[in-house]
Design a protein around this motif. Structure first.
Motif, PDB file in Angstrom:
ATOM      1  N   THR A 123     -10.953  -7.139   2.629  1.00  0.00           N
ATOM      2  CA  THR A 123     -10.235  -6.608   3.799  1.00  0.00           C
ATOM      3  C   THR A 123     -11.105  -6.597   5.048  1.00  0.00           C
ATOM      4  O   THR A 123     -10.709  -6.041   6.079  1.00  0.00           O
ATOM      5  CB  THR A 123      -9.688  -5.198   3.516  1.00  0.00           C
ATOM      6  N   GLY A 124     -12.298  -7.190   4.962  1.00  0.00           N
ATOM      7  CA  GLY A 124     -13.097  -7.431   6.157  1.00  0.00           C
ATOM      8  C   GLY A 124     -14.091  -6.360   6.522  1.00  0.00           C
ATOM      9  O   GLY A 124     -14.629  -6.363   7.642  1.00  0.00           O
ATOM     10  N   GLU A 158     -12.962 -16.134  -3.000  1.00  0.00           N
ATOM     11  CA  GLU A 158     -11.944 -16.026  -1.956  1.00  0.00           C
ATOM     12  C   GLU A 158     -10.770 -16.966  -2.200  1.00  0.00           C
ATOM     13  O   GLU A 158      -9.611 -16.616  -1.917  1.00  0.00           O
ATOM     14  CB  GLU A 158     -12.577 -16.291  -0.586  1.00  0.00           C
ATOM     15  N   GLU A 159     -11.036 -18.133  -2.717  1.00  0.00           N
ATOM     16  CA  GLU A 159      -9.955 -19.090  -2.968  1.00  0.00           C
ATOM     17  C   GLU A 159      -8.971 -18.545  -3.998  1.00  0.00           C
ATOM     18  O   GLU A 159      -7.748 -18.599  -3.816  1.00  0.00           O
ATOM     19  CB  GLU A 159     -10.541 -20.422  -3.445  1.00  0.00           C
ATOM     20  N   LYS A 160      -9.505 -17.984  -5.077  1.00  0.00           N
ATOM     21  CA  LYS A 160      -8.632 -17.433  -6.117  1.00  0.00           C
ATOM     22  C   LYS A 160      -7.883 -16.198  -5.618  1.00  0.00           C
ATOM     23  O   LYS A 160      -6.707 -15.987  -5.952  1.00  0.00           O
ATOM     24  CB  LYS A 160      -9.443 -17.092  -7.370  1.00  0.00           C
ATOM     25  N   TRP A 161      -8.552 -15.356  -4.824  1.00  0.00           N
ATOM     26  CA  TRP A 161      -7.889 -14.171  -4.287  1.00  0.00           C
ATOM     27  C   TRP A 161      -6.756 -14.569  -3.352  1.00  0.00           C
ATOM     28  O   TRP A 161      -5.679 -13.957  -3.363  1.00  0.00           O
ATOM     29  CB  TRP A 161      -8.902 -13.281  -3.553  1.00  0.00           C
ATOM     30  N   LEU A 169      -3.870 -15.636  -5.346  1.00  0.00           N
ATOM     31  CA  LEU A 169      -3.233 -14.502  -6.027  1.00  0.00           C
ATOM     32  C   LEU A 169      -2.420 -13.646  -5.066  1.00  0.00           C
ATOM     33  O   LEU A 169      -1.250 -13.321  -5.339  1.00  0.00           O
ATOM     34  CB  LEU A 169      -4.302 -13.652  -6.717  1.00  0.00           C
ATOM     35  N   PHE A 170      -3.023 -13.268  -3.931  1.00  0.00           N
ATOM     36  CA  PHE A 170      -2.377 -12.315  -3.026  1.00  0.00           C
ATOM     37  C   PHE A 170      -1.614 -12.970  -1.875  1.00  0.00           C
ATOM     38  O   PHE A 170      -0.861 -12.293  -1.168  1.00  0.00           O
ATOM     39  CB  PHE A 170      -3.422 -11.346  -2.453  1.00  0.00           C
ATOM     40  N   GLY A 171      -1.834 -14.260  -1.676  1.00  0.00           N
ATOM     41  CA  GLY A 171      -1.104 -14.947  -0.623  1.00  0.00           C
ATOM     42  C   GLY A 171      -1.565 -14.625   0.774  1.00  0.00           C
ATOM     43  O   GLY A 171      -0.828 -14.826   1.752  1.00  0.00           O
ATOM     44  N   VAL A 172      -2.783 -14.138   0.918  1.00  0.00           N
ATOM     45  CA  VAL A 172      -3.327 -13.801   2.227  1.00  0.00           C
ATOM     46  C   VAL A 172      -4.830 -14.075   2.195  1.00  0.00           C
ATOM     47  O   VAL A 172      -5.498 -13.768   1.201  1.00  0.00           O
ATOM     48  CB  VAL A 172      -3.036 -12.320   2.592  1.00  0.00           C
ATOM     49  N   PRO A 173      -5.392 -14.684   3.249  1.00  0.00           N
ATOM     50  CA  PRO A 173      -6.829 -14.955   3.244  1.00  0.00           C
ATOM     51  C   PRO A 173      -7.647 -13.695   3.477  1.00  0.00           C
ATOM     52  O   PRO A 173      -7.117 -12.664   3.912  1.00  0.00           O
ATOM     53  CB  PRO A 173      -6.998 -15.934   4.413  1.00  0.00           C
ATOM     54  N   ARG A 174      -8.935 -13.788   3.195  1.00  0.00           N
ATOM     55  CA  ARG A 174      -9.824 -12.673   3.507  1.00  0.00           C
ATOM     56  C   ARG A 174      -9.787 -12.395   5.013  1.00  0.00           C
ATOM     57  O   ARG A 174      -9.842 -13.314   5.835  1.00  0.00           O
ATOM     58  CB  ARG A 174     -11.259 -13.006   3.079  1.00  0.00           C
ATOM     59  N   ARG A 175      -9.671 -11.119   5.366  1.00  0.00           N
ATOM     60  CA  ARG A 175      -9.678 -10.741   6.781  1.00  0.00           C
ATOM     61  C   ARG A 175     -11.071 -10.940   7.360  1.00  0.00           C
ATOM     62  O   ARG A 175     -12.075 -10.570   6.742  1.00  0.00           O
ATOM     63  CB  ARG A 175      -9.268  -9.277   6.949  1.00  0.00           C
ATOM     64  N   PRO A 206     -14.162 -10.003   9.557  1.00  0.00           N
ATOM     65  CA  PRO A 206     -14.679  -8.731  10.073  1.00  0.00           C
ATOM     66  C   PRO A 206     -14.447  -8.588  11.576  1.00  0.00           C
ATOM     67  O   PRO A 206     -14.563  -9.557  12.338  1.00  0.00           O
ATOM     68  CB  PRO A 206     -16.177  -8.803   9.750  1.00  0.00           C
ATOM     69  N   GLU A 207     -14.078  -7.392  11.990  1.00  0.00           N
ATOM     70  CA  GLU A 207     -13.849  -7.017  13.397  1.00  0.00           C
ATOM     71  C   GLU A 207     -12.567  -7.606  13.976  1.00  0.00           C
ATOM     72  O   GLU A 207     -12.272  -7.390  15.153  1.00  0.00           O
ATOM     73  CB  GLU A 207     -15.038  -7.405  14.291  1.00  0.00           C
ATOM     74  N   SER A 208     -11.791  -8.336  13.187  1.00  0.00           N
ATOM     75  CA  SER A 208     -10.525  -8.865  13.684  1.00  0.00           C
ATOM     76  C   SER A 208      -9.443  -7.793  13.599  1.00  0.00           C
ATOM     77  O   SER A 208      -9.629  -6.740  12.983  1.00  0.00           O
ATOM     78  CB  SER A 208     -10.106 -10.097  12.884  1.00  0.00           C
ATOM     79  N   GLU A 209      -8.313  -8.059  14.213  1.00  0.00           N
ATOM     80  CA  GLU A 209      -7.199  -7.114  14.179  1.00  0.00           C
ATOM     81  C   GLU A 209      -6.754  -6.886  12.737  1.00  0.00           C
ATOM     82  O   GLU A 209      -6.753  -7.809  11.918  1.00  0.00           O
ATOM     83  CB  GLU A 209      -6.038  -7.644  15.009  1.00  0.00           C
ATOM     84  N   ILE A 210      -6.374  -5.657  12.444  1.00  0.00           N
ATOM     85  CA  ILE A 210      -5.955  -5.314  11.088  1.00  0.00           C
ATOM     86  C   ILE A 210      -4.435  -5.359  11.022  1.00  0.00           C
ATOM     87  O   ILE A 210      -3.753  -4.531  11.631  1.00  0.00           O
ATOM     88  CB  ILE A 210      -6.457  -3.923  10.672  1.00  0.00           C
ATOM     89  N   SER A 211      -3.907  -6.322  10.301  1.00  0.00           N
ATOM     90  CA  SER A 211      -2.458  -6.434  10.165  1.00  0.00           C
ATOM     91  C   SER A 211      -1.970  -5.600   8.987  1.00  0.00           C
ATOM     92  O   SER A 211      -2.757  -5.138   8.146  1.00  0.00           O
ATOM     93  CB  SER A 211      -2.051  -7.899   9.986  1.00  0.00           C
ATOM     94  N   GLN A 212      -0.653  -5.435   8.897  1.00  0.00           N
ATOM     95  CA  GLN A 212      -0.056  -4.554   7.891  1.00  0.00           C
ATOM     96  C   GLN A 212      -0.389  -4.997   6.472  1.00  0.00           C
ATOM     97  O   GLN A 212      -0.545  -4.167   5.567  1.00  0.00           O
ATOM     98  CB  GLN A 212       1.456  -4.494   8.074  1.00  0.00           C
ATOM     99  N   VAL A 213      -0.545  -6.282   6.249  1.00  0.00           N
ATOM    100  CA  VAL A 213      -0.797  -6.759   4.896  1.00  0.00           C
ATOM    101  C   VAL A 213      -2.108  -6.194   4.344  1.00  0.00           C
ATOM    102  O   VAL A 213      -2.205  -5.871   3.147  1.00  0.00           O
ATOM    103  CB  VAL A 213      -0.787  -8.304   4.857  1.00  0.00           C
ATOM    104  N   TYR A 214      -3.118  -6.025   5.201  1.00  0.00           N
ATOM    105  CA  TYR A 214      -4.397  -5.482   4.729  1.00  0.00           C
ATOM    106  C   TYR A 214      -4.316  -3.970   4.537  1.00  0.00           C
ATOM    107  O   TYR A 214      -5.010  -3.409   3.684  1.00  0.00           O
ATOM    108  CB  TYR A 214      -5.516  -5.871   5.692  1.00  0.00           C
ATOM    109  N   MET A 215      -3.458  -3.317   5.316  1.00  0.00           N
ATOM    110  CA  MET A 215      -3.217  -1.887   5.086  1.00  0.00           C
ATOM    111  C   MET A 215      -2.548  -1.692   3.732  1.00  0.00           C
ATOM    112  O   MET A 215      -2.895  -0.769   2.977  1.00  0.00           O
ATOM    113  CB  MET A 215      -2.336  -1.316   6.195  1.00  0.00           C
TER     114      MET A 215
END
Length: 619
Positions: free
Chosen positions: A194-195, A257-260, A263-269, A271-280
């Protein structure tokens, strides 16, 4: 003849030192507070010198030195792990093993060299296991004669989780979960993905979790994928991780990271980027999974020991949300958490292990108060020390002969919406500021959270703040029926304090949700109506108690905002000079150091070269 034991944790993160004299904690401190390098892992030379001086000891006066883990066992784990996963992990092997062969493998010699800098004398050195040091730090200072002990962290030598039983002076380890299967490393992997920074960003992940949509299908899917693909949670709370998804055993990062992403359908966030709802939502999912594991461990500990009390240590014990869930589950009558639950507290536990387990000394407990003395175990400074700092910077300050007059003025400043740096007495031991190295504000002020995060701490705006509440007033504001002196329990605020949420609240953007007024104490009410509570006792911290009592006299509220006296990436301040420099570098309005009150606008500009914000690495 007094028997003094120096406990040390070092070389991994959060190095620290502590001294016991005849079984009583005299002093304890983290090395980071002296070096100003957060999570400093170097040998704690400064901390050792301080705790010895505070205890009135020379090195030759010591009966023993106790190091908080067994280096040879840790080296064995590294070798066996690399062997098991070979040929993968070669780059990590080539990075780690030369350091061990050059330095850590010869830990006894390395320690001896550093200890020789403290003075002459042949002092025996002991090496209790890492999780035994954690267990000792949890049980021996606790107020309980009999308690179940649960320690959970990333990894020690081999152990990642233990369940034990403490009775009198004895500790028995009953169950152990071993590397690479680790609750702490599972949580850290999500921290990484989640960054956030591993070993410091776990607090952020916990604080972000309530912004997840609790009834959303995505949170349910994330939880299901986590428990079906990443971790198998057994009935007793033990876990088995699917190591195809993790790289910490042999690699230089936490997760594949590739396997994650598959699995989750979202790349690693990033760091310091905007936090979208998917990471929450991801944060909420892993928080709920962690709580399920910890609750199962607590149930198993109760079944194995039959004890009515639980004590906790290890880095995962700093997850105060999970701690609150254990308490409300009613598994135990009471619980106690070591305030320095991470590796720093291992220094205290290592010293206790020698005193009680090796030397066989009985415990002295009173059944109510713990032995940590409010965690106020660090350095304190005299008026003369403070005067020297003020003179050095040409500061303008008002000195109060009458402390009551000072608290009256400071409470007034807080009610006016000002932010006050508060520096008193002995520095806290552990990651929490508990009223001696704190930044304070009015919990009723709806702008206070935003101001503290963005203009004082220079950190992410979503991060919550904790209330300091008079011990006797806890029940007026929170659904908690006991004290919480170390800010390690999260509990809901009372129903009559809540403001109902609007329709479709969880669909709104993060900061729109954040700044909605959820209670009459908006600065300390988290988005899920919870708060991380610090109860303040007149007995353990009379000056801080008097300030909050005066604030209550003026406002009717016996609760204020308390956050640590530092900016993002900086260790909590230790000295008056640390406090003054932090005060001048931020938009704090007032500073109280001892009985001195300083107003920002009256101070001369701080003369510094370059940008001070580059001094501290962001965590």
């Amino acid at each position: 003849m007094r028997s003094a034991i120096l406990g040390i944790s070092a070389y991994y993160h959060d190095s620290a030192a502590a001294v016991l004299v005849d079984g009583q904690i005299m002093a304890a401190a983290q090395e980071e507070r002296f070096t100003r390098k957060k999570h400093d892992s170097s040998f704690p030379t400064h901390a050792c010198r301080y705790v010895l001086q505070e205890s009135g000891l020379n090195y030759k006066d010591l009966a023993a030195v106790s190091f908080y883990d067994k280096p040879f066992l840790k080296f064995e784990r590294l070798l066996e792990t690399y062997h098991a996963y070979a040929p993968s992990g070669l780059s990590s092997f080539l990075s780690a093993i030369p350091v061990w062969i050059k330095e850590k493998l010869f830990m006894r010699r390395l320690l001896a060299e550093h200890l020789a800098e403290l003075g002459d004398g042949k002092v025996p050195i002991y090496y209790p296991e890492h999780h035994l040091s954690h267990a000792a730090s949890a049980f021996y200072p606790s107020p309980f004669q009999d308690a179940a002990i649960v320690t959970v962290d990333g990894v020690g030598e081999w152990a990642t989780t233990t369940i034990g039983h403490g009775r009198g002076k004895d500790i028995e380890i009953l169950k152990e979960l071993q590397f690479p299967h680790s609750v702490g490393l599972l949580y850290s992997a999500f921290t990484y993905y989640t960054g956030f920074a591993v070993n410091s960003g776990e607090y952020k992940l916990m604080g972000l979790a309530p912004y997840g949509s609790p009834d959303s299908q995505r949170v349910a899917d994330f939880k299901n994928k986590t428990t079906s693909e990443l971790v198998d949670i057994r009935k007793d709370g033990s876990i088995v991780l699917n190591m195809d998804y993790f790289e910490y055993a042999t690699g230089l990062k936490m997760a594949n990271e590739e396997k994650w992403e598959q699995l989750f359908g979202v790349p690693r966030r990033k760091p310091e980027s905007e936090i979208s709802q998917v990471y929450m939502d991801m944060a909420l999912a892993i928080q709920q999974v962690t709580e399920e594991i910890v609750l199962r461990l607590a149930c198993t500990a109760r079944q194995l020991t039959g004890s009515k009390h639980l004590v906790l240590a290890g880095g995962v014990a700093l997850n105060c949300v999970a701690n609150g869930k254990i308490l409300r589950a009613g598994i135990f009558d009471d619980l106690w958490i070591q305030p320095a639950a991470g590796d720093a507290g291992g220094a205290v536990g290592a010293a206790y292990a020698v005193w009680h387990i090796h030397d066989g000394n009985e415990r002295q407990i009173n059944g109510h108060a713990d032995a940590m003395q409010g965690a106020y175990l660090g350095p304190e400074f005299s008026d003369r020390d403070i005067q020297r700092t003020l003179q050095k910077y040409g500061s303008k300050a008002r000195y109060y002969e009458d402390f009551q007059a000072l608290t009256s003025d400071v409470a007034s400043k807080l009610t006016e919406g000002h932010v006050v740096g508060w520096f008193q007495g002995r520095m806290e031991f552990g990651p929490r500021a508990l009223g001696n190295r704190s930044i304070l504000g009015d919990a009723r002020n709806p702008e206070m959270q935003k101001k503290l995060n963005l203009k004082i701490k220079y950190r992410e705006g979503f991060r919550p703040f904790a209330p300091s509440v008079l011990e006797e007033d806890i029940g007026e504001y929170f659904e908690l029926d006991r004290e919480s002196p170390y800010m390690l329990l999260v509990a809901p605020i009372r129903e009559d304090k809540k403001i109902p949420l609007p329709d479709r609240y969880h669909e709104k953007p993060l900061y729109e949700r954040l700044y909605f007024l959820r209670s009459d104490l908006p600065a300390i009410t988290h988005i899920d109506y919870s708060a991380r509570i610090q109860s303040v006792s007149r007995e353990t911290n009379p000056r801080y108690w008097e300030l909050i009592q005066e604030f209550k006299r003026q406002t009717g509220y016996g609760v204020i905002v308390n956050t640590s006296f530092n900016v993002r990436g900086e260790p909590i301040v230790c000295t008056p000079e640390d406090a003054y420099r932090c005060f001048m570098r931020t938009e704090m309005d007032f500073l109280v150091v001892g009985n001195y009150l300083l107003e920002k606008k009256e101070q001369p500009a701080l003369s510094e070269k370059g940008d001070w914000r580059t001094e501290f690495k962001l965590d």
